[in-house]
Design a protein around this motif. Sequence first.
Motif, PDB file in Angstrom:
ATOM      1  N   THR A 112       0.825  -1.204  -0.044  1.00 54.90           N
ATOM      2  CA  THR A 112      -0.144   0.007  -0.066  1.00 54.90           C
ATOM      3  C   THR A 112       0.745   1.380   0.357  1.00 54.90           C
ATOM      4  N   LEU A 113       2.192   1.145   0.412  1.00 54.70           N
ATOM      5  CA  LEU A 113       2.909   2.327   0.609  1.00 54.70           C
ATOM      6  C   LEU A 113       3.154   2.732  -1.048  1.00 54.70           C
ATOM      7  N   ARG A 114       3.154   1.953  -2.002  1.00 59.78           N
ATOM      8  CA  ARG A 114       3.600   2.576  -3.351  1.00 59.78           C
ATOM      9  C   ARG A 114       2.557   3.412  -4.034  1.00 59.78           C
ATOM     10  N   THR A 115       1.370   3.410  -3.232  1.00 57.37           N
ATOM     11  CA  THR A 115       0.566   4.558  -3.736  1.00 57.37           C
ATOM     12  C   THR A 115       0.647   6.006  -3.413  1.00 57.37           C
ATOM     13  N   PHE A 116       1.687   6.188  -2.284  1.00 58.39           N
ATOM     14  CA  PHE A 116       1.933   7.656  -2.247  1.00 58.39           C
ATOM     15  C   PHE A 116       3.417   7.765  -1.932  1.00 58.39           C
ATOM     16  N   VAL A 117       4.390   6.754  -1.929  1.00 54.84           N
ATOM     17  CA  VAL A 117       5.775   6.912  -1.848  1.00 54.84           C
ATOM     18  C   VAL A 117       6.139   7.776  -3.038  1.00 54.84           C
ATOM     19  N   PRO A 118       5.650   7.313  -4.270  1.00 56.53           N
ATOM     20  CA  PRO A 118       6.253   8.023  -5.504  1.00 56.53           C
ATOM     21  C   PRO A 118       6.066   9.369  -5.715  1.00 56.53           C
ATOM     22  N   ILE A 119       5.065   9.841  -4.847  1.00 62.19           N
ATOM     23  CA  ILE A 119       4.705  11.587  -4.881  1.00 62.19           C
ATOM     24  C   ILE A 119       6.142  12.099  -4.388  1.00 62.19           C
ATOM     25  N   VAL A 120       6.694  11.670  -3.267  1.00 59.47           N
ATOM     26  CA  VAL A 120       7.907  12.293  -2.942  1.00 59.47           C
ATOM     27  C   VAL A 120       9.024  12.085  -3.669  1.00 59.47           C
ATOM     28  N   HIS A 170      -4.315 -12.349  10.307  1.00 61.24           N
ATOM     29  CA  HIS A 170      -4.561 -10.934  10.977  1.00 61.24           C
ATOM     30  C   HIS A 170      -3.513 -10.194  10.215  1.00 61.24           C
ATOM     31  N   LEU A 171      -4.156  -9.098   9.498  1.00 61.62           N
ATOM     32  CA  LEU A 171      -3.645  -8.337   8.272  1.00 61.62           C
ATOM     33  C   LEU A 171      -2.952  -7.112   8.979  1.00 61.62           C
ATOM     34  N   VAL A 172      -3.700  -6.276  10.204  1.00 62.47           N
ATOM     35  CA  VAL A 172      -3.009  -5.161  10.442  1.00 62.47           C
ATOM     36  C   VAL A 172      -2.758  -5.236  11.911  1.00 62.47           C
ATOM     37  N   ASP A 173      -1.673  -4.899  12.382  1.00 61.12           N
ATOM     38  CA  ASP A 173      -1.483  -4.595  14.206  1.00 61.12           C
ATOM     39  C   ASP A 173      -1.029  -3.267  14.290  1.00 61.12           C
ATOM     40  N   PHE A 174      -1.869  -2.680  15.060  1.00 62.70           N
ATOM     41  CA  PHE A 174      -1.791  -0.882  15.574  1.00 62.70           C
ATOM     42  C   PHE A 174      -0.948  -0.969  16.560  1.00 62.70           C
ATOM     43  N   ASN A 175      -0.321  -2.120  17.239  1.00 68.94           N
ATOM     44  CA  ASN A 175       0.475  -2.160  18.744  1.00 68.94           C
ATOM     45  C   ASN A 175       1.461  -0.988  18.234  1.00 68.94           C
ATOM     46  N   ILE A 176       1.809  -0.146  19.273  1.00 68.60           N
ATOM     47  CA  ILE A 176       2.977   0.778  18.987  1.00 68.60           C
ATOM     48  C   ILE A 176       4.282   0.396  19.492  1.00 68.60           C
ATOM     49  N   ASP A 177       4.365  -0.740  19.998  1.00 70.70           N
ATOM     50  CA  ASP A 177       5.615  -1.424  20.522  1.00 70.70           C
ATOM     51  C   ASP A 177       6.407  -1.329  19.539  1.00 70.70           C
ATOM     52  N   PRO A 178       7.917  -0.847  19.393  1.00 69.34           N
ATOM     53  CA  PRO A 178       8.910  -0.724  18.271  1.00 69.34           C
ATOM     54  C   PRO A 178       9.633  -2.180  18.161  1.00 69.34           C
ATOM     55  N   THR A 179       9.417  -3.021  19.214  1.00 66.31           N
ATOM     56  CA  THR A 179      10.135  -4.384  19.172  1.00 66.31           C
ATOM     57  C   THR A 179       9.133  -5.527  18.242  1.00 66.31           C
ATOM     58  N   ILE A 180       8.082  -5.163  18.236  1.00 67.88           N
ATOM     59  CA  ILE A 180       7.129  -6.173  17.560  1.00 67.88           C
ATOM     60  C   ILE A 180       7.617  -6.166  15.835  1.00 67.88           C
ATOM     61  N   ARG A 181       7.925  -7.262  15.475  1.00 67.63           N
ATOM     62  CA  ARG A 181       8.502  -7.279  14.280  1.00 67.63           C
ATOM     63  C   ARG A 181       7.735  -6.664  13.150  1.00 67.63           C
ATOM     64  N   LEU A 182       6.344  -6.591  12.886  1.00 66.48           N
ATOM     65  CA  LEU A 182       5.701  -6.107  11.874  1.00 66.48           C
ATOM     66  C   LEU A 182       4.168  -5.497  12.436  1.00 66.48           C
ATOM     67  N   THR A 183       4.340  -4.128  12.397  1.00 69.40           N
ATOM     68  CA  THR A 183       2.927  -3.577  12.915  1.00 69.40           C
ATOM     69  C   THR A 183       2.766  -2.421  11.866  1.00 69.40           C
ATOM     70  N   PHE A 184       1.430  -1.853  12.029  1.00 74.00           N
ATOM     71  CA  PHE A 184       1.069  -0.917  10.945  1.00 74.00           C
ATOM     72  C   PHE A 184       2.178   0.342  11.062  1.00 74.00           C
ATOM     73  N   TRP A 185       2.554   0.533  12.404  1.00 75.22           N
ATOM     74  CA  TRP A 185       3.615   1.791  12.457  1.00 75.22           C
ATOM     75  C   TRP A 185       4.943   1.528  11.917  1.00 75.22           C
ATOM     76  N   SER A 186       5.287   0.107  12.019  1.00 80.86           N
ATOM     77  CA  SER A 186       6.968  -0.053  11.742  1.00 80.86           C
ATOM     78  C   SER A 186       6.691  -0.182  10.019  1.00 80.86           C
ATOM     79  N   ILE A 187       5.476  -0.514   9.521  1.00 84.32           N
ATOM     80  CA  ILE A 187       5.499  -0.703   8.087  1.00 84.32           C
ATOM     81  C   ILE A 187       5.250   0.655   7.466  1.00 84.32           C
ATOM     82  N   TYR A 188       4.655   1.527   8.301  1.00 78.33           N
ATOM     83  CA  TYR A 188       4.387   2.836   7.493  1.00 78.33           C
ATOM     84  C   TYR A 188       5.398   3.718   7.688  1.00 78.33           C
TER      85      TYR A 188
END
Length: 582
Positions: free
Chosen positions: A81-89, A219-237
């Motif tokens: 999903t990042l590919r929809t806005f990253v090219p703008i930059v 489970h597609l999205v994890d909104f946990n803000i813990d930076p040690t979790i391997r994959l979350t919405f925040w670490s990906i975005y």
Amino acid sequence: METLAALDYLIIVGMLIVSALIGVFFAIRQQSVSDYFLGNRHMSVFPVAISLTATFISAITYLGTPAEVYIHGPKYGLMATLRTFVPIVIVYCFIPVFYRLKITTVYEYLEMRFNNTVRFLVLASEFVGGFIYMGIVVYTPALALSTVTGLNLTFSILAIGVVCTFYTSIGGIKAVIWTDVFQAFAMVIGAIIMIIAGTVSIGGPAEGWRRAAEGGRDHLVDFNIDPTIRLTFWSIYIGGTSFLIMIGGTKQSFVQRYLSCKSESDARMAAWVGMIGTAVMELLAVATGMTIFAYYHVCDPLTSGEISRADQIVPYFMMDIFQSVPGLPGLLISGAFCASLSSMSSVLNSIASIAGQDIVKTIWPDMTDATYSLVVKVISAVFGLVTIALAFLASVLGDVLQTALSIAGITGGPAFGVYILGLFVPRCNSKGAAVGMIGGTLVGLFLYLGSRFYPPISHRPPLSVEGCDALLNETSSSMYNDVATELFTVSDTNTVESVLSERPPGTAMFAISYLYLTTVNALVCVILGVVVSYVTSWNKPQKVDPKLLAPIIARSFISLVQDHEEKDKPPSPTDYLPLSKV
């Protein structure tokens, strides 16, 4: 162990021969050094865009992403999903600057904006990262394929390395781009065949999703803000966005393709299409991983000891499901080879152009075009041989997807920070950029080495062997424990907490998700760069050429310069006359 048939080998060799012949074709038609590096800046959108996709989609994606999804579930798919806005930059902040400067390598910009020291600091870091990356993308499919199919490891490494070195060194950027087009289609076809065949064999998409849910992988999205979790919405975005802008906006292998386009608008379009293409390929890789999990949902070959590494799951699946179809395993394995070839050739060509333009031309600026062309081709061939040697050493690096992104964070993160300082912080000076680059690299190296001693341990959904014909023996149980350690994952949450609590204080920082490394290292570079620039005297606005700034910054910066010039302008005699006399 299943083995390849003669037809499979014939298809693999045929793919390698076609790639080599493309290099020969463009070597014969080559006219100049500019043609070798940039295709005389006359490349059209379609091949450049497909080449950008193929460059990004390496064996790490073709084999590593399905393995990531198989072990941890489909969360990584959110990267698409990042590919929809990253090219703008990229298209509005990076491409306009680099394209309008008419440079050959992106590092020439750093000398224009800062100085030669900054240019070579970034250059050295990118060299190291590039060689390690090429070693990984050559070794990964070679090991996986040799272990599962019986294909000789040495043959695999040499086949990929030698063929890639041959067509890249003689054919230049046109050969690289058009082989990328050919190889991209091979990868897409391979992924689609695996998804369709696997989905049909398990009874359809609905059954596949049911099995994924049963295995805890819905489970597609994890909104946990813990930076040690391997994959979350925040670490990906956060981390993923930084990583993609760094790759697409500052890496020579990508910028070189933008610069080869006929016009700036074509370069922008190629960036958009190429990035969307990577999203499609990434989704195909995620779908492949989910399909393979559904296929083995009650008899995991990793746990049962059929394979010893997660990145072997794709070739194991290929051989398992298509062994009875002559030639099809060879076609799919060719896709893995193509993934390696496309990424190695892109990085190899970019490193050769860097060595030529940023080193050879700097030392011998008056070298004739013919001599320079020969020197660059020899450099490319030597670098290809070095990559082959490094591929044999890549076995010590562990999980391929995590390792590749971690290495990119160490070398590319601080370099990304330098480009941010150059494009977006007009008053940053060369001292700040140099200190920021060194500081960001040291922090990145510290975090990476710390993670090797105190590896992150993340919770993963379980893998089942309930449907296997035989019970696990002691050997396979031991192997499973080793694999779990290699992947730094366990299926019991209490075990995660127990292991982390036993570690020395202060080591929690090493558990940060690998996706954050690019962001952290770039941020360290930017902060140090701003602070050092302030302490050592900011750049005066008049000293910075607006052409070296991102357009959005340049527009406001020109107004600032005009204000300063107005203030510094010496007074005219009329300034002291009474108003009635003026």
